[in-house]
Design an enzyme around this catalytic site. Structure first.
Site, PDB file in Angstrom:
ATOM      1  N   GLU A 177       2.679   4.902  -4.053  1.00 24.76           N
ATOM      2  CA  GLU A 177       2.682   5.888  -5.173  1.00 24.76           C
ATOM      3  C   GLU A 177       4.014   6.633  -5.241  1.00 24.76           C
ATOM      4  O   GLU A 177       4.408   6.979  -6.343  1.00 24.76           O
ATOM      5  CB  GLU A 177       1.519   6.862  -5.000  1.00 24.76           C
ATOM      6  CG  GLU A 177       0.145   6.215  -5.165  1.00 24.76           C
ATOM      7  CD  GLU A 177      -0.246   5.306  -3.997  1.00 24.76           C
ATOM      8  OE1 GLU A 177       0.264   5.556  -2.889  1.00 24.76           O
ATOM      9  OE2 GLU A 177      -1.011   4.363  -4.188  1.00 24.76           O
TER      10      GLU A 177
ATOM     11  N   ASP B 220       0.862  -1.186   0.000  1.00 25.34           N
ATOM     12  CA  ASP B 220       0.000   0.000   0.000  1.00 25.34           C
ATOM     13  C   ASP B 220       0.896   1.233   0.000  1.00 25.34           C
ATOM     14  O   ASP B 220       2.109   1.130   0.195  1.00 25.34           O
ATOM     15  CB  ASP B 220      -0.869  -0.054   1.274  1.00 25.34           C
ATOM     16  CG  ASP B 220      -1.923   1.051   1.321  1.00 25.34           C
ATOM     17  OD1 ASP B 220      -2.318   1.561   0.257  1.00 25.34           O
ATOM     18  OD2 ASP B 220      -2.362   1.388   2.440  1.00 25.34           O
TER      19      ASP B 220
ATOM     20  N   ASP C   2      -9.180   3.392  -2.433  1.00 30.40           N
ATOM     21  CA  ASP C   2     -10.172   3.798  -1.429  1.00 30.40           C
ATOM     22  C   ASP C   2     -11.474   4.306  -2.029  1.00 30.40           C
ATOM     23  O   ASP C   2     -11.752   5.507  -2.044  1.00 30.40           O
ATOM     24  CB  ASP C   2      -9.561   4.855  -0.512  1.00 30.40           C
ATOM     25  CG  ASP C   2      -8.363   4.303   0.237  1.00 30.40           C
ATOM     26  OD1 ASP C   2      -8.221   3.060   0.292  1.00 30.40           O
ATOM     27  OD2 ASP C   2      -7.569   5.106   0.759  1.00 30.40           O
TER      28      ASP C   2
HETATM   29  O1  MIG Z   1      -3.801   6.159   4.546  1.00 29.44           O
HETATM   30  O2  MIG Z   1      -3.511   0.951   5.700  1.00 29.44           O
HETATM   31  O3  MIG Z   1      -5.927   2.107   0.368  1.00 29.44           O
HETATM   32  O4  MIG Z   1      -6.833  -0.094   1.817  1.00 29.44           O
HETATM   33  O5  MIG Z   1      -6.771   0.080   4.611  1.00 29.44           O
HETATM   34  C1  MIG Z   1      -4.582   5.012   4.422  1.00 29.44           C
HETATM   35  C2  MIG Z   1      -4.684   1.680   5.861  1.00 29.44           C
HETATM   36  C3  MIG Z   1      -3.698   3.823   4.228  1.00 29.44           C
HETATM   37  C4  MIG Z   1      -4.962   3.027   2.342  1.00 29.44           C
HETATM   38  C5  MIG Z   1      -5.407   1.786   1.627  1.00 29.44           C
HETATM   39  C6  MIG Z   1      -6.407   1.069   2.470  1.00 29.44           C
HETATM   40  C7  MIG Z   1      -5.805   0.721   3.801  1.00 29.44           C
HETATM   41  C8  MIG Z   1      -5.320   2.000   4.497  1.00 29.44           C
HETATM   42  N1  MIG Z   1      -4.368   2.700   3.636  1.00 29.44           N
END
Ligand code: MIG
Length: 777
Positions: free
Chosen positions: A410, A407, A484
């Site tokens: 980017e 996650d 999200d």
């Molecule tokens: O700033 O890890 O898209 O699936 O649950 C949020 C917490 C960070 C974004 C991800 C989401 C995940 C969440 N993350």
């Protein structure tokens, strides 16, 4: 200094009337051939043209020097020895392969690309290829009235992108995912044009921020980048499937995923303790709801330090993972790129001491605020760093973990720009350059590091990777979820074209957060979404902290039993799904497809957003609105049978179908077949009885397809441990002839035959010429 070939255009209101001045590439002064490339010196820059195959050509423009042809992070092949016919006159250079004709006009330099039948694929608009003093590069192409545009990776909005202007810049967008939110987590600067039933593709391999403009004019479209070279590939098609095969020939295909990753995934931000995870797992077992994976979101870690567990919340992860595995459930933990700045934390220590973090040119480490607080970011653009990061995953594999969820790659940073400072200088395997140039590939390269490291550490088992960010070629490493979204019906609706366009962009293993991530879901939405999820390639229910829990039992028995039915159906369809994933790994064709991929001649499919196909013979027409139990379904050419009711429908017609909350309308084309397994239990997910349902046709039909199976979790298939059948089905009056054209491999599945079941009118069935209802394996 701009020469007299420069021109100005007014792209519209956005610039408040002030013209943007471009420098045209100018006239060809000279050209020659070297190896596989044609090199052109033009009055305002240099261009190379290379054929990769007879149907793929690459055009690269550099305003200053000879184009660098070795910059790609995506393309995994080099040009083949293509036979090229050449005709050179004063005005025109014509280059011809078996599939393509390039007509290169010299004054000014312009390229028109046709196929061998004279069908124009792309031709340059009068403005051609150009650049600006600020480094921007741009190509203008003629737009035909009949052009429809697809692909572009992960985008909101509708299937057909004609009339849109799209931006590619990997961005963490917690909200809003509106139709106009077009820079999302993945950037895949690739698209397919469909015109009068024929398709071709363009891959603009530029990692800077890029734009695709199919909006500003009806006469031309353009693609541009903030910097770098104008570097693009044209793929000849002519069928949409050919385009995808050509594109994935260049950028690679998804390796066969472990079968368990095709099952149902349950996630939550976060299941915070071992006790909570155990209770969750028990719930699935007791209720007999299938589940293959439970995801651990950021709370499993010690202060959000990657490669750690919080000792209080998860005192014995190894035992937890082993116990869950006994229950038939795997655990996939989240791993973000940010490494907490903490001099007592080994990963940070190593990263600093071994010089693995992203830095400024002056040598200072770049720090950004993310979940763990101030953090450093591994420089995944460097092979050495990717290896280091990959090896670190022994921390997870040593306790039985086989999948990782990436996650925030980017990379997302909690600041104004939402990302790393653009001036950061990446090492880039000896070719240092800025984050501005490599931003869009940071996630791809983290995925590469993770996938390859996991593969190494798993000693023969297939790793699973789920990644949020990516670039062209991401399919080689992982599956992608669409980030999200929210618990809105609109987001359920939007997920269909989004996943279909990802599939058309070479990424077959994708899906949205089922039920919606942010916002409170509700019983009806979750139920309808679960019906869709059962047939999207990636199937995970995930929800955000602070919002309603949305496991399948959270809304009472009525809804639970419907969701259970559909999650179980996912497993009944597993042999079919797995065979489709096998195909995707071979030729890049998506598992979930828009109808236009199978019916490119049928204009009614060109922007059909609320239906999708699974493979080449099944159409899903889910209900995507609240309180609705009827909908229109468009069925293309052929005759169709609804899967549950057995009712026949005529193709090339719109039908009104009724679907109560427990119903998902599924249409199977007559004359074709479906492979079906069964649901046993969470502890025993292996198919033991395999059925081939043949949907008998009343007219004469021939259908060929491939059935594939293997152990589902190792790479033994690379050494012949698989079973593959190429099957031909002939529907005749009163008769079905099944021919096993080839049977291959030496894997012994738990079943030893395929039972043939005819759906529709009574028929005699023959297998390889003998009357029989079983295919012996
Ligand atoms: O700033 O890890 O898209 O699936 O649950 C949020 C917490 C960070 C974004 C991800 C989401 C995940 C969440 N993350």
């Amino acid at each position: 200094m701009l020469e007299d070939t420069s021109f100005a255009i007014h792209p519209g209101k956005e610039t408040n009337g002030s013209a943007v001045v471009y420098q045209d590439i100018g006239n060809v002064m000279d050209f020659y051939k070297e190896g596989t490339a044609y090199l052109f010196t033009c009055s305002n820059g240099k261009v190379t043209i290379q054929f990769y195959t007879p149907s793929i050509v690459r055009i690269t423009m550099n305003s200053k020097e000879w184009p660098n042809l070795n910059l790609s992070k995506s393309v995994i092949v080099t040009p083949q020895a293509v036979t090229i016919g050449e005709t050179n006159t004063k005005e025109l250079l014509v280059l011809k392969t078996a599939e393509l004709v390039l007509k290169i006009r010299k004054s000014p330099f312009r390229v028109a690309i046709e196929d061998q039948n004279g069908r124009i694929l792309v031709s340059e608009d009068k403005q051609g290829m150009a650049y600006r003093e600020n480094g921007e590069v741009i190509a203008f192409k003629k737009m035909d009235k009949e052009d429809h545009f697809y692909g572009f990776g992960e985008k909101s909005g509708h299937l057909d992108k004609r009339g849109e202007k799209l931006e590619m810049w990997n961005t963490d967008v917690y909200a809003p995912h509106n139709p106009e939110t077009n820079a999302l987590y993945e950037s895949i600067p690739y698209f397919m044009t469909l015109r009068d039933g024929k398709a071709h593709g363009i891959f603009f391999d530029n990692t800077f921020k890029t734009y695709f403009d199919m909006k500003s004019s009806e006469e031309y479209y353009s693609f541009s980048a903030e910097g770098g070279q104008l570097d693009y590939y044209v793929m000849a098609g002519p069928h949409p499937k050919h385009v995808l095969e050509q594109y994935t020939y260049l950028t690679g295909r998804m390796p066969l995923p472990p079968k368990w990753s095709l099952g149902y995934h349950q996630s939550r931000y976060s299941y915070e303790t071992e006790a909570e995870v155990r209770e969750l797992a028990n719930n699935f077992i007791e209720r007999d709801i299938p589940v293959d994976v439970i995801h651990l979101d950021i709370h499993y870690m010690n202060g959000y330090r990657v490669f750690t567990f919080d000792k209080e919340r998860f005192p014995n992860p190894e035992k937890l993972i082993a116990d869950l595995k006994e229950m038939g459930i795997r655990v996939v933990p989240i791993v973000d790129p940010g490494v907490k700045k903490d001099s007592e934390y080994p990963i940070y220590q190593e990263g600093v001491l071994e010089d693995n973090f992203c830095k400024y040119i002056e040598g200072d480490i770049y720090y950004g605020e993310v979940w763990p607080g101030n953090s450093a970011f591994p420089d995944f653009t460097e092979e050495r760093v990717r290896k280091w990061w990959g090896e670190k995953h022994a921390f997870y594999t040593s306790i039985g973990i086989e999948g990782i969820w990436n996650d925030m790659n980017e990379p997302a940073v909690f600041n104004e720009t939402k990302t790393m400072d653009l001036e950061v200088m990446h090492r880039n395997d000896g070719n240092p350059t800025t984050h501005r140039e490599l931003h869009n590939v940071y996630g791809l390269l983290m995925g590469k590091a993770t996938y390859e490291g996991m593969k190494e550490n798993l000693h023969g088992k297939r790793p699973f990777l789920l990644t949020r960010a990516g670039y062209a070629g991401v399919q080689r490493y992982g599956s992608v979820w669409t980030g999200d979204n929210r618990s809105f019906w609109e987001h359920l609706q939007m997920s269909l074209p989004m996943v279909m366009n990802l599939g058309l962009s070479g990424v077959p293993f994708t899906g949205p957060d089922v039920g919606g991530f942010a916002h409170d879901t509700n019983a009806e939405l979750l139920t309808r979404w679960t019906q869709v999820g059962a047939f999207t390639p990636f199937f995970r229910n995930h929800s955000a902290i602070g919002f309603r829990y949305q496991e399948p039992w959270q809304f009472g028995e009525k809804y639970e039993s419907i969701m259970k039915k559909y999650i179980q159906m996912r497993y009944k369809w597993m042999p079919q799904l797995y065979s489709l994933f096998y195909q995707a790994s071979k030729n890049g064709l998506p598992v979930m497809r828009p109808l236009l991929m199978e019916y490119p001649e049928d204009a009614k499919t060109y922007n059909l957003n609320d239906q999708f196909m699974l493979g080449d013979n099944v159409i899903m027409a889910p209900i995507l609105n609240p309180s609705v139990t009827d909908r229109a379904v468009y069925l293309p050419k052929g005759e169709w049978i609804e899967y549950t009711t057995g009712v026949s429908y005529e193709g090339e017609n719109v039908h009104l179908v009724h679907a109560e909350l427990e119903d998902l309308p599924i249409f199977v084309r007559k004359g074709t077949a479906l492979l079906q397994g069964e649901w046993n239990s969470n502890q025993d997910k292996q198919t033991k009885t395999l059925t081939m349902k043949v949907y008998a046709s009343d007219s004469e039909e021939n259908y060929s397809f491939t059935f594939y199976d293997d152990d589902g979790e190792t790479f033994a298939y690379e050494n012949g441990e698989y079973i593959k059948l190429d099957i031909d089905i002939q529907s005749l009056k009163g008769k079905i002839n099944i021919n096993i054209v080839t049977i291959e491999g030496n894997y012994n599945p738990a079943y030893n035959e395929i039972n043939v079941e005819v759906v529709g009118t009574e028929r005699t069935v023959s297998v390889n010429g003998k009357n029989s209802h079983t295919i012996k394996l």
